[in-house]
Design an enzyme around this catalytic site. Structure first.
Site, short mmCIF file in Angstrom:
data_model
loop_
_atom_site.label_atom_id
_atom_site.label_comp_id
_atom_site.label_asym_id
_atom_site.label_seq_id
_atom_site.Cartn_x
_atom_site.Cartn_y
_atom_site.Cartn_z
N GLU A 286 24.88 40.93 52.55
CA GLU A 286 24.26 40.50 51.28
C GLU A 286 22.78 39.80 51.85
OE1 GLU A 286 25.00 36.72 47.92
OE2 GLU A 286 26.55 36.96 49.46
N GLU B 132 33.67 37.48 42.54
CA GLU B 132 34.03 36.06 42.54
C GLU B 132 33.84 35.11 41.13
OE1 GLU B 132 32.44 33.72 45.79
OE2 GLU B 132 33.17 34.98 46.97
#
Length: 826
Positions: free
Chosen positions: A61, A381
């Site tokens: 990321e 998430e």
């Protein structure tokens, strides 16, 4: 990466009585020489779970400047003058640039293209200098660096390009002549000295417009534009997959793209079509983590890198439910259909023939052969499980209809447990989802306690992709706890099919999140202790689990002990009528704040004062403002508090079992941007969640809070009604093991973690397996608080040979160690 937590989450159970190092002493054995502290029994005749080739991978990321200034080899920061206050309040289009003479940034119809809007206009006799990342532009003597710039001028403009540091030139100056409309000009530098503080300057003798000023090393990883040392460290792990591009980048911001956005909105979710094609035509975007991302490292480069290191690409696309604290479902059917089509186009880009629309674009980018995409995740998430799953089902149906061989991965929210997790898993099971992505960041002791997490999962239900996990630190004790947990992942390889530590990279001068696997600056990189553990497991996986059992360590559990505390987080609150009463009715503490607050010790931040008979924390911006009172030896007591939220983002916190600033429990009411409440536990500063529920706290309302502590059982009441309870009695077992078999070599691989301060003499029974007497041994051993740095690596593998292998033999595993024994078949 989750931002739904506004602080580190916690959970430890049987560790309140452990030493500050968190490690447990081994059993003392004063008996005869041949006695042992532990025993491992292996059953080689029984087939354990098959371990897929995809077991371990990496998650990339763009956090901690992992892309620009990191894995992407570009040395010029803000090369296209697109930095903006939308990215960071301190940014301007000239951030990291210094100018002389007359220079200004311009956004008008004369721009380079629609997606590269801002450019620099220089008058004659002016110059512009870039300072790079960290301390400057880093170059190495003898290495070649490719310079390029896009320029536009009336007539002709001579440009002089220099590379130098405070001591003078780092290479001979270069000159290029710009003519007419926008065009790209190039030059080559060969460094005459090594320096980490270089500056790149472009000067002109006549007016000129400049954009996309670039300097990239000629020597990149496999010639594909990635910083070589970082790519090599990732490749050395031998990862089976690469999950990308996030994380919170995926499901935050607007889901619109450029063509759908008004005013060229900068805060968009990460969308793959923004990131392919010529770099000067790619978008830039506000990065969720507080800076700008250029997309020079885009989807094509992620696919290419995965191929270069022999890993399976695993992209994550937005599901139109924002996460990481935003928690908003986008209700736009047309936009949803567009994103679903974008996802189908992504699969075509990866796998389609060159005769297809998107396969042709891949070929034009230099890769006519497919990238062999097999897995794709939808969402990351999401904290709204019902809304997320409604959209996920539409993605899955469309993908499976056109590409039935693609595994579509769902997820279970941002935590290891709680109402969101339970609801998400229920929906995933009912829909017979193939694979569910779990994420959690917890304390070292949580990882020691939860080795058995997947033992009880439904063997016929969805498989698990553990897409993000880490204990809260880069010390060796963190790595030890993760290693202990990984033995449980392997033992349950029929359930856990993929696992990746997170985050992967961190630039030491631009850190938004800790811990991280690989650290770097502009000229060097180094492996964390956690990296060494991951590498050891990744390169010694095996193909099948060999069933084994081991004895454990006696528990040191006692009652929960500690004082009490009050705290806030980005909120102002008032407390009153605090009472602590022993189980026998003895009054331990009573404070109605009719006088002063002399009974309380201020251990956190914030501004506390007695106001109108209440104890008030009045700094709305302050986080973790703990004040405590009482005796750390208290146990078996009842706590009563009246609490009122006055203003701010969250609710309030009431602590118990408070030993010191890093070791306590607290009931966090209205946490996570006032979306849920939870009991968290801190051990040595690391936090984990013990129990959580959705819910919010009203401003201005007084709540009665009662906490009953009995032994290691805790019951919590809100306004007289039981809110929840838990028993914190799970042992943090320091001795963990798993045995696997390598089909190709026939090796038995005995993997043992000894996360304690004493050696562990261990009797190993191989169950009649025919083996050779010599085993190859790899050991990681160091002090619990050891940390690898740029200059020192106390945590590093040591290889040796052990000559005492037999069907039954004894091996002593060093204190604070991870040991792999590769035992050859006889």
């Amino acid at each position: 990466m989750s931002r739904t937590r506004t602080r580190w989450r916690l959970s430890l159970t049987a560790t309140a009585l452990l030493a500050a190092s968190f490690l447990v002493p081994a059993p003392v054995n004063a008996a005869a020489e041949d006695t042992t502290d532990y025993a491992i029994t292996v059953d080689p005749r029984t087939a354990g779970a098959k371990i897929d080739d995809t077991m371990y991978g990496v998650f990339f990321e763009d956090i901690n400047r992992a892309a620009d200034g990191g894995l992407y080899a570009e040395l010029v920061q803000n090369r296209s003058f697109e930095y903006s206050t939308a990215d960071n309040r301190s940014y301007t289009p000239l951030t990291s640039w210094a100018t002389t003479g007359t220079a200004k940034t311009v956004d008008d119809d004369g721009r380079l293209n629609a997606r590269n809007r801002t450019y620099l206009a220089l008058d004659g006799g002016s110059s512009v200098t870039n300072s790079g990342y960290n301390t400057g532009i880093s170059v190495e003597k003898g290495k070649v660096y490719d310079f390029s710039v896009w320029a536009r001028t009336e007539g002709r403009s001579a440009l002089t390009v220099t590379l130098q540091d405070a001591d003078g030139e780092l290479s001979e100056a270069r000159r290029v002549t710009a003519r007419g409309g926008w065009a790209k000009y190039t030059a080559r530098f060969t460094a005459t000295r090594t320096s980490a503080t270089g500056r790149l300057t472009v000067s002109t003798g006549s007016p000129v417009a400049l954009d996309m000023i670039s300097l990239i090393p000629r020597d990149t990883y496999k010639g594909h534009g990635l910083r070589k040392d970082l790519a090599q460290r990732i490749a050395a792990l031998d990862p089976a997959f690469v999950r990308f591009p996030g994380g919170c980048l995926v499901n935050t911001g607007s889901m619109q793209d450029y063509s759908e956005s008004s005013n060229w909105e900068r805060k968009r979710s990460y969308q793959w079509k923004d990131t392919i094609g010529p770099v000067e035509q790619r978008a830039t975007n506000a990065n969720f983590w507080g800076y700008n991302q250029s997309y020079g490292l885009g989807y094509h480069e992620y696919f290419q890198f995965s191929e270069d290191i022999g890993a399976m690409p695993l992209p994550v696309v937005p599901a139109l439910v924002t996460g990481c604290g935003q928690n908003r479902a986008v209700d736009d059917d047309a936009l949803l259909k567009r994103h679903i089509q974008d996802t189908l186009d992504l699969i075509e880009y990866a796998n389609g023939p060159v005769t297809s629309e998107w396969g042709r674009k891949r070929a034009k980018a230099g890769h006519p052969k497919p990238f062999h995409l097999t897995h794709l995740a939808v969402g990351n998430e999401e904290n709204l499980p019902n809304e997320y799953f409604e959209r996920f089902k539409q993605f899955r149906a469309a993908i499976e209809a056109k590409y039935p061989d693609i595994t579509v991965v769902s997820n279970s929210g941002p935590d290891d447990s709680g109402s969101t997790f339970d609801t998400a898993w229920k929906l995933n099971r009912e829909a017979n989802v193939d694979m569910v992505d779990e994420h959690y960041y917890n304390s070292p002791a949580w990882f020691l306690q939860n080795n058995d997490r997947y033992d009880s999962y439904d063997r016929n239900g969805p498989k698990v992709f553990l897409g993000e996990y880490a204990s809260q630190g880069n010390t060796f004790k963190n790595a030890l706890s993760e290693a202990a947990f990984m033995t449980g992942l392997e033992r349950n390889a029929d359930i856990v099919k993929l696992a990746s530590y997170a985050p992967l990279l961190a630039n030491e001068d631009y850190v938004q999140w800790r811990p991280d696997l690989i650290w770097f600056n502009n000229h060097a990189s180094w492996n964390s202790a956690n990296y060494e553990v991951q590498k050891l497991f990744m390169r010694n996986v095996g193909d099948r689990v060999v069933p084994s059992t081991a004895t454990g360590t006696p528990s040191l559990n006692g009652p929960i002990t500690g004082a009490v505390g009050l705290s806030t987080w980005a909120t102002t609150a008032a407390y009153d009528d605090v009472r602590v009463t022993g189980a026998d009715g003895t009054a331990l503490l009573s404070d109605d704040f009719s006088g002063d607050a002399s009974k309380w010790t201020h251990t956190g931040g914030g501004s506390w004062s007695v106001q109108d008979g209440q104890y008030v924390q009045s700094d709305e911006a302050a986080e973790n403002t703990m004040v405590s009172a009482g005796d750390p030896a208290w146990h078996d007591y009842d706590v009563h508090v009246k609490a009122t939220k006055k203003s701010g983002k969250e609710g309030f916190l009431v602590a118990f079992g408070v030993k010191d600033t890093g070791n306590y429990y607290w009931w966090n009411l209205g946490g996570w941007n006032n979306t849920q409440s939870a009991v968290e536990q801190a051990v040595d500063g690391g936090k984990s969640t013990l129990v959580s529920k959705a819910g919010s706290i009203e401003t201005g309302r007084a709540y009665d809070i009662d906490i009953k502590v009995r032994g290691r059982q805790v019951t919590l009441l809100l306004d007289g009604k039981e809110w929840g309870s838990f028993t914190d009695d799970k042992p943090a077992e320091p001795f963990r093991q798993v045995v696997t078999k390598d089909k190709k070599t026939g090796d038995l691989i005995v993997k043992v973690v000894n996360a304690q301060a004493a050696d562990a003499r261990t009797a190993i029974d191989l169950g009649g397996a025919k083996v050779r007497p010599k085993a190859a041994v790899t050991t990681l051993a160091a002090a619990p608080d050891a940390v690898n740095t740029e200059t020192e690596a106390p945590v590093a593998p040591v290889t040796s040979t052990f000559s005492g292998v037999a069907d039954r033999f004894t091996y002593t595993f060093p204190a604070n160690s991870v040991t792999f024994l590769r035992i050859r078949k006889g």
